[in-house]
Design an enzyme around this catalytic site. Sequence first.
Site, PDB file in Angstrom:
ATOM      1  N   HIS A   1      -4.599  20.696  15.823  1.00  0.00           N
ATOM      2  CA  HIS A   1      -4.718  20.061  14.256  1.00  0.00           C
ATOM      3  C   HIS A   1      -5.935  19.360  14.100  1.00  0.00           C
ATOM      4  CE1 HIS A   1      -0.448  20.171  14.553  1.00  0.00           C
ATOM      5  NE2 HIS A   1      -0.112  19.762  13.293  1.00  0.00           N
TER       6      HIS A   1
ATOM      7  N   GLU B   1       3.207  29.227   5.753  1.00  0.00           N
ATOM      8  CA  GLU B   1       1.746  29.371   5.416  1.00  0.00           C
ATOM      9  C   GLU B   1       1.500  30.993   4.671  1.00  0.00           C
ATOM     10  OE1 GLU B   1       2.847  28.049   7.570  1.00  0.00           O
ATOM     11  OE2 GLU B   1       1.941  25.850   7.477  1.00  0.00           O
TER      12      GLU B   1
ATOM     13  N   PHE C   1      -3.068  21.920   7.301  1.00  0.00           N
ATOM     14  CA  PHE C   1      -4.102  21.695   8.268  1.00  0.00           C
ATOM     15  C   PHE C   1      -4.986  23.206   8.238  1.00  0.00           C
ATOM     16  CE2 PHE C   1      -1.905  18.111   9.415  1.00  0.00           C
ATOM     17  CZ  PHE C   1      -2.792  17.145  10.154  1.00  0.00           C
TER      18      PHE C   1
HETATM   19  C1  LIG Z   1       2.655  26.066  10.866  1.00  0.00           C
HETATM   20  C2  LIG Z   1       2.649  24.691  10.734  1.00  0.00           C
HETATM   21  N1  LIG Z   1       2.794  24.244   9.312  1.00  0.00           N
HETATM   22  C3  LIG Z   1       2.940  22.834   8.822  1.00  0.00           C
HETATM   23  C4  LIG Z   1       2.858  21.973  10.133  1.00  0.00           C
HETATM   24  C5  LIG Z   1       2.556  20.625   9.823  1.00  0.00           C
HETATM   25  N2  LIG Z   1       3.999  19.920   9.999  1.00  0.00           N
HETATM   26  C6  LIG Z   1       4.289  19.260  11.219  1.00  0.00           C
HETATM   27  S1  LIG Z   1       5.683  18.800  11.338  1.00  0.00           S
HETATM   28  C7  LIG Z   1       6.113  19.505   9.807  1.00  0.00           C
HETATM   29  C8  LIG Z   1       7.623  19.146   9.390  1.00  0.00           C
HETATM   30  C9  LIG Z   1       8.518  20.012  10.287  1.00  0.00           C
HETATM   31  O1  LIG Z   1       9.800  19.710   9.732  1.00  0.00           O
HETATM   32  P1  LIG Z   1      10.948  20.420  10.585  1.00  0.00           P
HETATM   33  O2  LIG Z   1      10.940  21.576  11.058  1.00  0.00           O
HETATM   34  O3  LIG Z   1      12.284  20.101   9.904  1.00  0.00           O
HETATM   35  O4  LIG Z   1      11.101  19.266  11.873  1.00  0.00           O
HETATM   36  P2  LIG Z   1      11.375  17.736  11.910  1.00  0.00           P
HETATM   37  O5  LIG Z   1       9.804  17.171  11.660  1.00  0.00           O
HETATM   38  O6  LIG Z   1      12.117  17.334  10.914  1.00  0.00           O
HETATM   39  O7  LIG Z   1      11.570  17.534  13.302  1.00  0.00           O
HETATM   40  C10 LIG Z   1       5.230  20.090   9.047  1.00  0.00           C
HETATM   41  C11 LIG Z   1       5.088  20.575   7.813  1.00  0.00           C
HETATM   42  C12 LIG Z   1       2.682  22.263  11.426  1.00  0.00           C
HETATM   43  N3  LIG Z   1       2.502  21.571  12.375  1.00  0.00           N
HETATM   44  N4  LIG Z   1       2.757  23.870  11.642  1.00  0.00           N
END
Ligand SMILES: Cc1ncc(C[n+]2csc(CCOP(=O)(O)OP(=O)(O)O)c2C)c(N)n1
Lengths: 301, 301, 339, 339
Positions: free
Chosen positions: D131, D62, D85
């Site tokens: 969230h 971000e 979010f």
């Molecule tokens: C700081 C932040 N940015 C975006 C999100 C939204 N978000 C939740 S899970 C996710 C994907 C995460 O990917 P990864 O680290 O590969 O974990 P996975 O979901 O594959 O277990 C995102 C973008 C978040 N929760 N926190």
Amino acid sequence: MQNLTETFYRQMQTIRRVEETLLKLFSQGKIRGTVHTCLGQEATAVGVINALDRQRDVIFSNHRAHGHFIAYGDDVAGLIAEVAGKSSGVCGGLGGTQHLHQRNFYTNGIQGGIVPVATGAAAAEKRKGSGAITVVFLGDGTMGEGVVYESFNIAALWNLPILFVVDNNQYAQTTPVIRAQAGRLQDRAVPFGIKTGVVAAEDYDVFSVYQAARRAVTYVRDQSAPYYLLLNSYRLGPHSKGDDHRDESEIARHWQNDPLARLAEQLPPARRQAIDAAIEQRLQTILTAIFAPASPLNAAH
Amino acid sequence: MQNLTETFYRQMQTIRRVEETLLKLFSQGKIRGTVHTCLGQEATAVGVINALDRQRDVIFSNHRAHGHFIAYGDDVAGLIAEVAGKSSGVCGGLGGTQHLHQRNFYTNGIQGGIVPVATGAAAAEKRKGSGAITVVFLGDGTMGEGVVYESFNIAALWNLPILFVVDNNQYAQTTPVIRAQAGRLQDRAVPFGIKTGVVAAEDYDVFSVYQAARRAVTYVRDQSAPYYLLLNSYRLGPHSKGDDHRDESEIARHWQNDPLARLAEQLPPARRQAIDAAIEQRLQTILTAIFAPASPLNAAH
Amino acid sequence: MPPRPLTYLAALQSALHAMMAEDERVIVLGEDILDPYGGAFKVTKGLSTAFPHRVWTTPISEAAIVGVANGLALRGMRPVAEIMFGDFITLAADQLINHAAKFRAMYNQQVSVPLTIRTPMGGGRGYGPTHSQSLEKLYLGVPHLHVVAPSLFHQPGELLRRAVLLDDDPVLFIEHKSLYPAPLPGPNDDFEISAIDDGTGYAAMRVRNAADGPPDALIITYGGLSLPLAETLRHLAREEVAALAYLPGSLHPLNLAPILADAARIGRVIIIEDGPEGFGWSPEAAVQIYDAVGPQLTAPIRRVAARADIIPAAQHLEAETLVTASKIEQAIWEVLFSA
Amino acid sequence: MPPRPLTYLAALQSALHAMMAEDERVIVLGEDILDPYGGAFKVTKGLSTAFPHRVWTTPISEAAIVGVANGLALRGMRPVAEIMFGDFITLAADQLINHAAKFRAMYNQQVSVPLTIRTPMGGGRGYGPTHSQSLEKLYLGVPHLHVVAPSLFHQPGELLRRAVLLDDDPVLFIEHKSLYPAPLPGPNDDFEISAIDDGTGYAAMRVRNAADGPPDALIITYGGLSLPLAETLRHLAREEVAALAYLPGSLHPLNLAPILADAARIGRVIIIEDGPEGFGWSPEAAVQIYDAVGPQLTAPIRRVAARADIIPAAQHLEAETLVTASKIEQAIWEVLFSA
Ligand SMILES: Cc1ncc(C[n+]2csc(CCOP(=O)(O)OP(=O)(O)O)c2C)c(N)n1
Ligand SMILES: Cc1ncc(C[n+]2csc(CCOP(=O)(O)OP(=O)(O)O)c2C)c(N)n1
Ligand SMILES: [Mg+2]
Ligand SMILES: [Mg+2]
């Protein structure tokens, strides 16, 4: 080569004398706030900036920007006036030493924060098809900021034409690099698939930097891809203004090896004296214009 | 080994069934919000957590934490109740699926943000001389967050007993790892001088993970130094709840290779059926207690 | 009783020494805090010499500094993290708001986060736009995050002590740069100072100047503005204007109940804050008064704040932008002569 | 005239499409915004298909997303960055406050930063503490950073258009999650809606419900609360209570001058905000009214906000914490029957 030697010497000596002057003005109370000088690191500014296309390339720098700024636009008057808070400063005295802007040159006083901004600038130039590359200067200590790695990742993913120059002057404020940076600084961009170049401490001078920067710039421009250039320099002056807790003998040893003094020796003494004299004269004219009580440039704002 | 196979199977199957149940409850409208399941990645949770000392070690996890949570404390009832927003949930329904805590186990819903917190926990345990190590789970996409690299640097500088486990399930939400992570994920901690281990995609199963985690844990505990363990898994289910835009044939191919199904084959069918039946029975009891209208556990709060 | 520390800085320094000596759980971390430098503003001076194992210099990683402090706090330590300039607290916003301030409540009170983040705010030194701000307003109103700012009239060491040793919630502890060298007034003839318990645990200070009679104006402010305020109060006394000042130590939560009766009686209220005008601390302070005693006021509440702009590096431009003693005094005179 | 878009979401989607078609400088970037997914809340749906070279999916970074957008803006683009979010906007605080909002002023007007950061805020969906927040208050009062939040009564696409194409300063553009599926009311018998020019460039909406006679209450709010507000206004009309609502599109800068005369005339003012009580938007709104027309008010201004706490995941606990239609209505009744 002789021509380049003169050019580089003139630029480095100008930077040196401007910064010495700023320190003096500071101690005289004519400027206030803070002053970070790049004494001993002028080769970084001059070597890298001369490898660029000053017309179109874009430069981002940090708190220690005077050298980069002078190497870029040679606006000594605009810089000194800015640091002195005069209306004739490049930013009207609003920014001061850490917040400079002129044409394609930008600085900010937040460590690391400018790195994604530079990455975005590289993306903009790529999108515009301007052929410009973007250079961003960072210090060793700034490699502690996470957003730098976010930027590496994005620059590599998007094949952005950006050159990350890390000037490892061995210290971040009072902290030696060994206490603040784990592992090897020269490897930091490798896991992002970013091509990396290094100028070792024992090789650090303006020609080594210039050659390394030329290679890097060619790569970035031709491949439209990021490059990470680590320069191992040494900060001869204090972090800012006065106090310096480093070992005096360590500093003295490095003064023996001052890259600017070494460069000066490559010039015929007469040429060197002529250049020095011209720089002093120019500086005097500028200082008079800025600080003479009656000067319009001396307007508070 | 047979014992271990059973233990691991029981844990993985419990996780699988709990998460399938959560997805069903979601589609029935009995729980709301979001649910990130680790279908296909149970081996990460079970392999790593069983390599730890559950009594003293400290665990930080993320949005996809059910597996880690169950492998840690086996509190299925506390988890389901929490996700369902009941007062009997481990956090009284306040946290929900992404914000779990129990004893030495903590999660948060902000990608990457928990990593420096885990680093600080490791520093606290080291300072206390507790002998505990700290483990933190990250996803491949989370390797985009800068604070992760700040944490690597600090963990390495301070020789902290922390294990970074990156579970590369090939996707971050909808984004394939190749589009979000430049270079090689397995090299990301190397420039900080952090020892690194990898389980390749073709080797990913609970035993490989367990062996790799044991080596890592031993190193972290004995050396009091950080370790980076990259596990290449695959997310069989959707990112959360429903929609999934991945190629169906890709997903189907990976279901063919489901690490849990492969593990099941290593058990005598009768043993397996007995374990399955016990899990179903336990789950039914728990669900009845949580969702039966008259149950005190069903209190809104 | 120990001899009163001479300056605001010395009070903070000796409080840190005392706490570290007293409680093994106190860990101090931040950038460039080791001796001989002892931190950019010297608040940690001497600490690393006295407590070499519990004073940790960090890389330039503000987010991780606060993150690490969060982890220390969760696991039983009482960390004190320094952010070198308050301007950089932006980098720790996520750690403060989405981690430190949330853990206890979202984990249903099963943990606590006894974390103190100390940071210097404020301008007046020509450091320019990114090293001169008063950014505490960002963190006011974040549920469960306490924001504390001792003024010159407080015992800053006592407030710090409470934040570090007694407050089990995260505290953002604001030190205004201009206060460091200032001698704490202590008992003297210029002011009648009393500490008020406003229920936050961090005393509010009630300060009367030396003019006779019922006060003509109530000035509400905090932190660094206590310095120009002291000057103004002395000056008003010489002009025989009696003034009452009220300086909460806790900016958030903010409870002005103890001063409402005075506000109603005096009728003229001036609220001053160091940050840029608009939103921030003074509107909240003002509505607490308006809501409770609005109809008793003689004039609208007068608010004074910095201009809503960057803080320029040039001295004269900086002074135009920030709140100064003369701007405070002018506002007071205007309110006194209004209505 | 093009047919009016059906929902708030559709209005934003089609505005983005139109702007990208019209202006090559518009670049859209953010996490998971590519088709077929089209972003977590679908606002960018279809964009990457129509403009594959100007819609950039990013890593989960971000700070760098906003930093990159800053660089794009400095170098002549008009970037629109999505933060998935609003809770994650904490991670971009430094880029917004110390970079985006500063460049133009600190470089003495030599550059501009025409940057728009769009982000969904708000709860009600059970996403839990990290969230569900309305964190815009963090960014209110940051000099030169505009904060805009279209309500249901606005044309959200037009506000977005102004932010992206016409506003040369950085804009934080708040979209409340609950509004996305909501149909825009358009001309109808329930409300008399007019757009007011408050000088910010982002219209304020003045909304009267269908009861006869001079309004008995003035309700000031913004953004997502327009949804429960619409319900409340309809309900009040059925109870024959005439009410006037005022919803600025620009939260910061905030200029309530256009509604002061109404406030004075009506005398009963309710200010509602989605974020936690204390500091934030409503105190600023309230002081603007108190300062100008305080003595004409019949009763103290009534403020309604979320509880100063985390936003729980459990549905009933979340509802207890957040502002709901019934809480709004109750506050209005209390004000009507006060004094
Ligand atoms: C700081 C932040 N940015 C975006 C999100 C939204 N978000 C939740 S899970 C996710 C994907 C995460 O990917 P990864 O680290 O590969 O974990 P996975 O979901 O594959 O277990 C995102 C973008 C978040 N929760 N926190
Ligand atoms: C985000 C941030 N943190 C801290 C500082 C204070 N600071 C200014 S310069 C500096 C040291 C920087 O070290 P390095 O990156 O090595 O650059 P150098 O000063 O050696 O050129 C620090 C800590 C800052 N300006 N910004
Ligand atoms: Mg350095
Ligand atoms: Mg993943």
